[in-house]
Design an enzyme around this catalytic site. Sequence first.
Site, PDB file in Angstrom:
ATOM      1  N   ARG A  99       0.647  -1.010   0.139  1.00 30.79           N
ATOM      2  CA  ARG A  99      -0.060   0.213  -0.050  1.00 30.79           C
ATOM      3  C   ARG A  99       0.932   1.114   0.092  1.00 30.79           C
ATOM      4  NH1 ARG A  99      -2.570  -3.570   3.496  1.00 30.79           N
ATOM      5  NH2 ARG A  99      -4.395  -4.340   2.941  1.00 30.79           N
ATOM      6  N   ASP A 159      -9.768  -4.589   8.657  1.00 34.29           N
ATOM      7  CA  ASP A 159      -8.732  -5.675   9.147  1.00 34.29           C
ATOM      8  C   ASP A 159      -9.245  -6.017  10.504  1.00 34.29           C
ATOM      9  OD1 ASP A 159      -5.902  -4.403   7.997  1.00 34.29           O
ATOM     10  OD2 ASP A 159      -7.430  -2.752   7.956  1.00 34.29           O
ATOM     11  N   ARG A 162     -11.801  -8.766   9.569  1.00 32.30           N
ATOM     12  CA  ARG A 162     -11.084  -9.811   9.476  1.00 32.30           C
ATOM     13  C   ARG A 162     -10.410 -10.771  10.547  1.00 32.30           C
ATOM     14  NH1 ARG A 162      -7.949  -6.560   4.711  1.00 32.30           N
ATOM     15  NH2 ARG A 162      -9.289  -7.272   2.802  1.00 32.30           N
ATOM     16  N   HIS A 186      -2.994   0.580   8.428  1.00 30.63           N
ATOM     17  CA  HIS A 186      -3.805  -0.488   7.606  1.00 30.63           C
ATOM     18  C   HIS A 186      -2.564  -0.737   6.566  1.00 30.63           C
ATOM     19  CE1 HIS A 186      -6.660  -2.191   5.034  1.00 30.63           C
ATOM     20  NE2 HIS A 186      -6.461  -1.305   4.126  1.00 30.63           N
TER      21      HIS A 186
END
Length: 324
Positions: A99, A159, A162, A186
Site C-alpha cells: 500500500r 482489518d 477480518r 492499515h
Amino acid sequence: MPQLFPVHSAPHGTKVAVVGAGAVGSTIAYACQIHGVAHTVALHDTDAAKVRAQVLDLQHGSMFTPTTAIIGSDDVGVCADADVVVITAGAKQRPGQSRMELAEANVAMCQALVPRLLAVAPEAILVPITNPVDVVTQAVLSVSGLPAHRVVGSGTVLDSSRLRSLISERAGVGVPSVRAYIAGEHGDSAVPLWSGAFVGSVPVSDWKVDGAPTFTQAVRDDIARTVTNAAYEVIAGKGATNYAVGLAAAYILDAILGDQRLILPVSSLVQDFHGIDGVCMSLPRLVDRSGAGMPEPVTPSPEELARLRSSAAQIRKVCRDLRL
C-alpha cells in the site's frame, strides 16, 4: 409490493458523495443503497461513461432497496452539500505491491481534489479510503485545514473485521460475540490488540475448547499473518478488493450519519496516545455525527505499544518524505 428491506437509518435529507466510480467506489455506493445509509448517494468520476453506467445499474435495483436517490457526474458539483464525502479515487494496488508504494501518486491526487470537494461541500466530513489510507488521511487533513475530527480514514475497520472472523472460527462462536481490534497502520505494520480481545466476556487468552487453550501464541501469530496478507491474496486472485471494504465503509458512514456513537478503529490524528503524537493511524475511537472522537482509553501491552510506536514511525517517515 410490501417493503421487505430496512428503512433509512439516517435522518431525512442526508447525502453521501463517493469520489471514484471504480470497483471500490461503486461497491460503497451499492452498500449504502442496500443498507439505507443515506437518502442520496452521489457518484463522481472523471470517466463520464463509467459513472453514468454505474448510476444506471444502481438505479435499476431501486425497487429492492430503501428509497435512495442515486446520482452521478464527471462534474464535482454532483457532490454539492454532501454530509460525508468518501474518497476512493487514485491508483489501485497491484499484485505484489504494498500500500505504501501508492503514496506519492495518491497523495498528489488528494491534494488537488480536496479543495474542489470542499468548495461544493464545505460542511462535509471527509472519509478517505484510498491507500495508503493513513498517509492519505494525513494529506487530506493537511490540505483541507479541517479540524481533525472531520477527517476520518477507513483505517483498520476492515482489518478488525477480518480478525474477528478468524477468531470466531477458532472459538466456534458467531462473529458478533467477538470484540477485537487491529490498530496502527492499515498495512504491513498493523498491530492486533490481543490484550483487549474478548470472546463474549472471556479474554481471548483464556478461551478454551475441550479444555485446551485455543489461542496460543502460535495461533495468534498465524491469525495476525492471515489478516495482514488477506488483501494481497484477494488482489492476486481477482485484481482488487471491493466487497468487504464496501461494507466496512458503509458501516462507518452509517455510524456517522446515524450518530451511532460506535467504537471503531478509524484512522485519524493521534494526539499524545502513550507518547504517540502528530500522526494519522488507527486506534479504537468513538465515531458519531461529528466524526472521529478521542481514542478509547486503552492500555496496550508493552509489546503492543512498542509495535504501535514502530507503526507510527513508518507512517510518519512516508509523510515526512512527502512533506506532509
